[in-house]
Design a protein around this motif. Structure first.
Motif, PDB file in Angstrom:
ATOM      1  N   PRO A   1       0.836  -1.202   0.000  1.00 54.00           N
ATOM      2  CA  PRO A   1       0.000   0.000   0.000  1.00 54.00           C
ATOM      3  C   PRO A   1       0.869   1.250   0.000  1.00 54.00           C
ATOM      4  O   PRO A   1       1.973   1.251   0.559  1.00 54.00           O
ATOM      5  CB  PRO A   1      -0.791  -0.124   1.307  1.00 54.00           C
ATOM      6  CG  PRO A   1       0.046  -0.998   2.178  1.00 54.00           C
ATOM      7  CD  PRO A   1       0.713  -1.970   1.249  1.00 54.00           C
TER       8      PRO A   1
ATOM      9  N   THR B   1      -6.719   2.907   1.588  1.00 56.15           N
ATOM     10  CA  THR B   1      -6.683   2.305   0.259  1.00 56.15           C
ATOM     11  C   THR B   1      -7.456   0.995   0.307  1.00 56.15           C
ATOM     12  O   THR B   1      -7.654   0.411   1.376  1.00 56.15           O
ATOM     13  CB  THR B   1      -5.241   2.001  -0.204  1.00 56.15           C
ATOM     14  OG1 THR B   1      -4.663   1.023   0.673  1.00 56.15           O
ATOM     15  CG2 THR B   1      -4.388   3.259  -0.204  1.00 56.15           C
TER      16      THR B   1
ATOM     17  N   SER C   1      -4.740  -4.725  -0.894  1.00 54.65           N
ATOM     18  CA  SER C   1      -3.576  -4.907  -1.766  1.00 54.65           C
ATOM     19  C   SER C   1      -3.692  -6.157  -2.620  1.00 54.65           C
ATOM     20  O   SER C   1      -2.989  -6.296  -3.625  1.00 54.65           O
ATOM     21  CB  SER C   1      -2.293  -5.003  -0.928  1.00 54.65           C
ATOM     22  OG  SER C   1      -2.062  -3.821  -0.210  1.00 54.65           O
TER      23      SER C   1
ATOM     24  N   ASN D   1      -4.993  -1.419  -3.938  1.00 56.73           N
ATOM     25  CA  ASN D   1      -4.517  -0.156  -3.356  1.00 56.73           C
ATOM     26  C   ASN D   1      -5.144   1.081  -3.990  1.00 56.73           C
ATOM     27  O   ASN D   1      -4.488   2.114  -4.143  1.00 56.73           O
ATOM     28  CB  ASN D   1      -2.987  -0.064  -3.450  1.00 56.73           C
ATOM     29  CG  ASN D   1      -2.288  -1.157  -2.676  1.00 56.73           C
ATOM     30  OD1 ASN D   1      -2.751  -1.577  -1.620  1.00 56.73           O
ATOM     31  ND2 ASN D   1      -1.172  -1.648  -3.206  1.00 56.73           N
TER      32      ASN D   1
END
Length: 255
Positions: free
Chosen positions: A27, A115, A118, A124
């Motif tokens: 991230p 975010t 991942s 992200n």
């Protein structure tokens, strides 16, 4: 099962996790508090002329009329209800126009950057979270539930009444889900998260000041659709927002 086979499977599984660890993107570093405030100030103070220039832009109109008892908030005003999760890239994308639209009717505090996951599609995706946000408005109430964090740990839970709303109007179980006063509802993102993929919070905000940018057409266009739905439940108040030709034309597409 022979020991050699078991050992071979273990090696394959271990290799899979090693490869996944190396290929999963990390991230991005969160912006500073001052940078976050610059981004929020940018996206919540877009010029009226830009909203009019973009119109619906490239946004998909996912807002559909629904029937039911009017949904009102704790202050008696029409309620906009949002259900999403921090890991969800489509929620990450949709929070941008939702924040922009809601800021035309009131004021946020406590918005924080985050975010999406991942390891999910569109990894992200940079966005904000409503988990600690507060919202004040003389026209509407806003209630949000972020069910899971970006690592899919439990975060917030909808009430029984909110669960019933989701069950009634979000039959596919998709998120994000937004209910506009039980008069309109939408599920999913009104544009693809790919439109902001790999971009920083600041870069996204700066792009929104350019009406011809891919990001403005997607996000500002989506914000206009959301604004039109909110105007429908506030009886076109405030007039400074709802009386524009752009919003009036978009309201007609919601019927």
């Amino acid at each position: 099962m022979p020991a050699a086979v078991v050992a071979g499977i273990a090696v394959v599984v271990a290799a899979f996790w090693v490869i996944r660890w190396y290929t999963t993107p990390l991230p991005p570093k969160a912006p500073s508090q001052s940078e976050t405030q610059v981004v929020l100030a940018t996206i919540t103070n877009l010029r009226a002329s830009e909203f009019d220039t973009v119109g619906q832009g490239s946004a998909n109109n996912l807002i559909k009329p629904v029937s039911g008892a009017k949904l009102v908030g704790s202050t008696g005003k029409p309620e906009v209800f949002y259900l999403g999760a921090e890991y969800c890239p489509y929620c990450a994308a949709e929070r941008w126009p939702l924040i922009i639209a809601l800021s035309r009717f009131g004021t946020f505090s406590g918005l924080e950057t985050t975010t999406s996951s991942s390891s999910d599609i569109f990894p992200n995706t940079q966005t904000f979270t409503f988990r600690n946000a507060k919202y004040t408005s003389q026209y509407i109430d806003f209630v949000s539930v972020e069910t899971l964090d970006r690592d899919q740990n439990a975060l917030q839970s909808p009430t029984a009444a909110e669960q019933q709303l989701v069950k009634q109007y979000d039959t596919s179980g998709s998120i994000p889900f937004i209910d506009f006063g039980n008069q309109y509802a939408s599920t999913g993102a009104t544009y693809s998260p790919d439109a902001i993929g790999g971009m920083s919070w600041r870069a996204i905000a700066d792009a929104l000041k350019q009406p011809d940018s891919t990001q403005a057409k997607a996000i500002v266009g989506s914000a206009n659709l959301i604004t039109a739905a909110i105007c429908k439940i506030t009886a076109d108040q405030p007039a400074a927002v709802c009386s524009s030709a752009t919003i009036q034309n978009l309201e007609k597409t919601l019927k």
